[in-house]
Each structure stands twice: as C-alpha cells, then as structure tokens.
Design an enzyme around this catalytic site. Structure first.
Site, mmCIF file in Angstrom:
data_model
loop_
_atom_site.group_PDB
_atom_site.id
_atom_site.type_symbol
_atom_site.label_atom_id
_atom_site.label_comp_id
_atom_site.label_asym_id
_atom_site.label_seq_id
_atom_site.Cartn_x
_atom_site.Cartn_y
_atom_site.Cartn_z
ATOM 1 C CE LYS A 92 -3.911 -2.262 2.209
ATOM 2 N NZ LYS A 92 -4.977 -2.184 3.207
ATOM 3 C CG ASP A 128 -7.920 -0.042 3.501
ATOM 4 O OD1 ASP A 128 -8.710 -0.903 3.074
ATOM 5 O OD2 ASP A 128 -6.684 -0.093 3.299
#
Ligand code: ATR
Length: 310
Positions: A92, A128
C-alpha cells in the site's frame, strides 16, 4: 500454495511474469488485487459477484506481485486495458509512490489501496478509511464523530490509518495504544496538526491495568494489531475490561473462527464487527471509484459469505 494455471478459466492467482502477456479469459480480466502472498484473498469472489450483478462483462483476478515491482505492475495493467486494481499487504505504501495522481485522503492516510486507470493515467485512492466509517455506521448504527475511540495497535500501518480517519471524521476522544509506545509520538504530532475541532487525545500502555482503566472512558475499541490472526493468540484486553455498552471492532478476520477479542465481546454482551465488514465496505467504495455508480453491496456480501463458507 497453488501455482498459477495457464489453462484454467480462472487461476487461483497469476504471477507478475504473466502480466507481460496476460492470458485471454472469458469474460476478460479487467480488475485485480495485488499482494504478496495473494492466493488467500477473497476479493475476487466479492467483486466478481458485483460485476455479475451489474451485468459488467469483466472479471477480477488475483496477481502476486513482489515488493519493488508495483510501479511496473501498474504499467502492465495499463497496457493490458485494466480498469483498476486493489492493493493489499505489503504494497500500500509502494502504491502511493507508483501512481500519477494521489487522492488527498490517501496522501493523508499514507497508503493507496485502490488504483483507477483513466485514459492511461493512474489515480490512487484509499478506501480503507472511508470503508471503516461505513462499516461502523452499518454495524453499530453510529457515527465516529459521536464516539470516544480506543485504537489498539495505533503504531502499525492499519492503526495509523484508522486514527487519522477518526480524527478527520471528528471523533470526540481518541486513545492510542501500541506495544512499542515510541511509535506513537510522530502520530500524535500529526493528529494534532489535523484536528478540526476540540479533540481529546491520549496515549495508553498495553498493560492490563492501563487498558482496564482506559476502557471505562471509551465507547468503541478497535483492534488494529495483528494479534488474532493466529489460532492461539493471547487475549488483548484484560478480563472484565469489556462491558455490554462497548462496541468492539476487530480489523482482523480469522477464517478458522472468531478471534479472542470477538469471543470476549460476545461473552460481555458487546456488539462487534470483524475484518470481513471492512473488506466488504472498502471493496464497495473501490467499485464506486471504478464504475462511478453505487456498488451492489448485497451481492458483494453474498459473494463474500459464499467464499467464507466454501
Ligand atoms: P505494520 O506493517 O502495519 O506496521 P505489523 O508489524 O504487522 O504492521 O504490526 C501491526 C501492529 O500490530 C503494530 O501496532 C504492532 O505493534 P508494534 O508496533 O509494537 O510492533 C502490533 N502487534 C503485533 N504483534 C503484537 C503483539 N503480540 N502484541 C501487541 N501488539 C502487537
């Protein structure tokens, strides 16, 4: 780990090398999740259910990409006509540096988990954080702005993102706990710089006495540590710390059954959510970025449930 399969209609996962000349599938692969390892990911079952429900003739596949190759992988996805990609552990942060345009929230959260390819340009988003907010709203029926929140593992990547998202959503009182307390100082400094309204921010140790004391002051307890991933993990909270008024959010999802924390919550009569809820809602928001339309959340939930019980 099953190897990628050239002849199957849908392989368990594809390799980075296969991206150079991606197998022709029916319907064609246009979306993917990358990570290392990636064979366990349930994202394909969730997103393929969504694609089917919306009548989109495309499929979502897993691709194992080694660290250091994310930018190259993104270029290959562009070359192969992909619409977008999800990015999971450990890529990420690398993804944040591998896109052409980073969404401001992703920059703030320090991670990109969703790539959107538009006219050959790479746009990076983070779903997220917003997925966590939606999931809290759905499971507990509350808004983060009305809550006092304790984050266990705030010094890790997931915990940091939840802390930033809570502050940006205007939470009232935030307590950060981490096994290695020294990791919290830079986060506290950053969060103070973000505060939009009066926020009480404190640090708490992970020992039983501190946790028992602080749990009396909070409404929502989030586990962002990796504790719970293994079958024989120790309980995170001391006996008696959880009350039935608490909301418990374990970011971990354990295929073999509820984590210790979720079991503790059930025993205390507290409401709880696990990592499956986060997976669903972050996925729904990724879908919205790719297709600019509401995600078929119930189809995605059913896809995930089927994958979980398979
Ligand atoms: P990341 O790559 O996200 O930083 P990680 O090393 O998997 O992640 O750790 C995630 C979080 O779980 C961290 O907060 C970590 O605490 P430390 O910062 O002290 O390493 C926490 N963690 C991992 N194992 C733990 C354990 N047994 N008890 C408490 N916290 C733990």
């Amino acid at each position: 780990m099953p190897a990628a399969c050239h002849n199957c209609l849908v392989a368990s996962f594809y390799t980075f090398d296969q991206l150079q000349n991606f197998p022709s599938l029916t319907p064609p692969a246009r979306l993917a999740v990358i990570g290392d390892p990636i064979g366990h990911s349930k994202s394909p079952q969730m997103h393929n259910a969504a694609l089917q429900a919306c009548g989109v003739a495309a499929q979502y596949v897993r691709v194992e990409v080694p660290a250091g190759r994310v930018k190259d992988a993104f270029q290959l996805f562009c070359d192969q006509g992909f619409i977008g990609v999800n990015i999971t552990i450990p890529h990420k942060l690398e993804a944040l540096k591998a896109v052409d345009v980073v969404d401001p929230l992703a920059l703030q959260l320090g991670a990109v988990n969703t790539l959107v390819i538009r006219d050959g340009r790479r746009f990076g988003y983070n779903t997220d954080g917003p997925g966590f907010l939606r999931s809290v709203r759905e499971v507990f029926g509350v808004e983060i702005k009305d809550l006092r929140v304790l984050i266990l593992g705030a010094g890790g990547g997931a915990g940091r993102a939840v802390a930033v998202q809570c502050v940006m959503a205007g939470c009232l009182h935030l307590v950060l706990a981490n096994r290695t307390e020294s990791k919290l100082a830079p986060l506290v400094k950053e969060l103070r710089g973000l505060t939009l309204r009066s926020l009480e921010l404190e640090i708490c140790s992970l020992d039983d006495v501190s946790l028992a004391n602080v749990s009396g002051k909070v409404d929502l307890i989030v586990n962002a540590t990796s504790v719970g991933m293994k079958d024989a993990d120790q309980p995170l909270l001391p006996q008696g710390a959880l009350l039935n008024r608490h909301m418990v959010y374990d970011m971990v999802y354990r295929a073999s059954g509820p984590t210790e924390l979720i079991q503790q919550a059930a025993a205390a009569g507290s409401k709880s959510a696990d990592g499956m809820s986060l997976l669903l809602h972050q996925g729904a928001i990724s879908f919205e970025h790719w297709f600019d339309r509401p995600a078929p959340v119930e189809a995605m939930r059913a896809g995930l449930m089927a994958a979980t019980h398979a």
